[in-house]
Design a protein around this motif. Sequence first.
Motif, PDB file in Angstrom:
ATOM      1  N   UNK A   4       0.881  -1.158   0.000  1.00  8.54           N
ATOM      2  CA  UNK A   4       0.000   0.000   0.000  1.00  8.54           C
ATOM      3  C   UNK A   4       0.921   1.211   0.000  1.00  8.54           C
ATOM      4  N   UNK A   5       0.721   2.088  -0.956  1.00  7.12           N
ATOM      5  CA  UNK A   5       1.593   3.249  -1.064  1.00  7.12           C
ATOM      6  C   UNK A   5       0.759   4.516  -1.074  1.00  7.12           C
ATOM      7  N   UNK A   6       0.990   5.367  -0.071  1.00  6.81           N
ATOM      8  CA  UNK A   6       0.299   6.651  -0.013  1.00  6.81           C
ATOM      9  C   UNK A   6       1.107   7.709  -0.754  1.00  6.81           C
ATOM     10  N   UNK A  22      -4.011   6.240  -2.112  1.00  7.08           N
ATOM     11  CA  UNK A  22      -3.536   5.004  -1.489  1.00  7.08           C
ATOM     12  C   UNK A  22      -3.616   3.934  -2.574  1.00  7.08           C
ATOM     13  N   UNK A  23      -2.480   3.629  -3.175  1.00  7.05           N
ATOM     14  CA  UNK A  23      -2.438   2.673  -4.275  1.00  7.05           C
ATOM     15  C   UNK A  23      -2.042   1.298  -3.753  1.00  7.05           C
ATOM     16  N   UNK A  24      -2.852   0.316  -4.081  1.00  3.96           N
ATOM     17  CA  UNK A  24      -2.593  -1.046  -3.621  1.00  3.96           C
ATOM     18  C   UNK A  24      -2.023  -1.899  -4.745  1.00  3.96           C
ATOM     19  N   UNK A  25      -1.155  -2.809  -4.379  1.00  6.68           N
ATOM     20  CA  UNK A  25      -0.646  -3.787  -5.330  1.00  6.68           C
ATOM     21  C   UNK A  25      -0.538  -5.139  -4.630  1.00  6.68           C
ATOM     22  N   UNK A  26      -0.785  -6.191  -5.382  1.00  2.00           N
ATOM     23  CA  UNK A  26      -0.678  -7.526  -4.813  1.00  2.00           C
ATOM     24  C   UNK A  26      -1.958  -8.061  -4.209  1.00  2.00           C
ATOM     25  N   UNK A  95      -0.296  10.742   7.420  1.00  2.00           N
ATOM     26  CA  UNK A  95      -1.528  10.035   7.063  1.00  2.00           C
ATOM     27  C   UNK A  95      -1.175   8.655   6.510  1.00  2.00           C
ATOM     28  N   UNK A  96      -1.880   7.656   7.022  1.00  2.00           N
ATOM     29  CA  UNK A  96      -1.657   6.276   6.623  1.00  2.00           C
ATOM     30  C   UNK A  96      -2.950   5.677   6.096  1.00  2.00           C
ATOM     31  N   UNK A  97      -2.842   4.783   5.132  1.00  2.00           N
ATOM     32  CA  UNK A  97      -3.997   3.980   4.758  1.00  2.00           C
ATOM     33  C   UNK A  97      -3.755   2.541   5.186  1.00  2.00           C
ATOM     34  N   UNK A  98      -4.849   1.845   5.423  1.00  4.30           N
ATOM     35  CA  UNK A  98      -4.777   0.465   5.873  1.00  4.30           C
ATOM     36  C   UNK A  98      -5.917  -0.322   5.250  1.00  4.30           C
ATOM     37  N   UNK A 116      -0.695  -2.097   5.804  1.00  2.00           N
ATOM     38  CA  UNK A 116      -0.527  -0.671   6.091  1.00  2.00           C
ATOM     39  C   UNK A 116       0.433  -0.056   5.074  1.00  2.00           C
ATOM     40  N   UNK A 117       0.169   1.198   4.765  1.00  2.43           N
ATOM     41  CA  UNK A 117       1.128   1.935   3.962  1.00  2.43           C
ATOM     42  C   UNK A 117       2.198   2.567   4.836  1.00  2.43           C
TER      43      UNK A 117
END
Length: 126
Positions: A4-6, A22-26, A95-98, A116-117
């Motif tokens: 997860x990359x913010x 918040x870009x997710x991969x995998x 700021x974090x995304x989860x 978590x990012x």
Amino acid sequence: QVHLVESGGGLVQPGGSLTLSCAASGFPINRYNIAWFRQAPGKKREGVSCSDSSYDSIRSYATSVKGRFTISRDNAKNTVFLQMNSLEPEDTAVYYCAAGPYCALTIAGDDDYDYWGQGTQVTVSS
């Protein structure tokens, strides 16, 4: 590999706007609740907003940001956004995304979410 990359943080004047991504991969975000948290120096981690995986219309916000922040998701891009308007100095934080099974802003432990990012800094200052 799961990530997860913010992105999108930065310095903004009071009253300004920023959009965090918040870009997710995998893994596919459409199977996860995605939440945004923030942590200011010396303060506890605080839940900001959450987007439900099953019903995109179900979004929750902390009282302090309601009416100013908007969470949205683009499942095709595997990305969640946090549009932040009317920013205040009190919004300054990392700021974090989860991603995980909960969409409850009071649940904020490291082990409560699957991913978590690394966080992105938001500074609101004149």
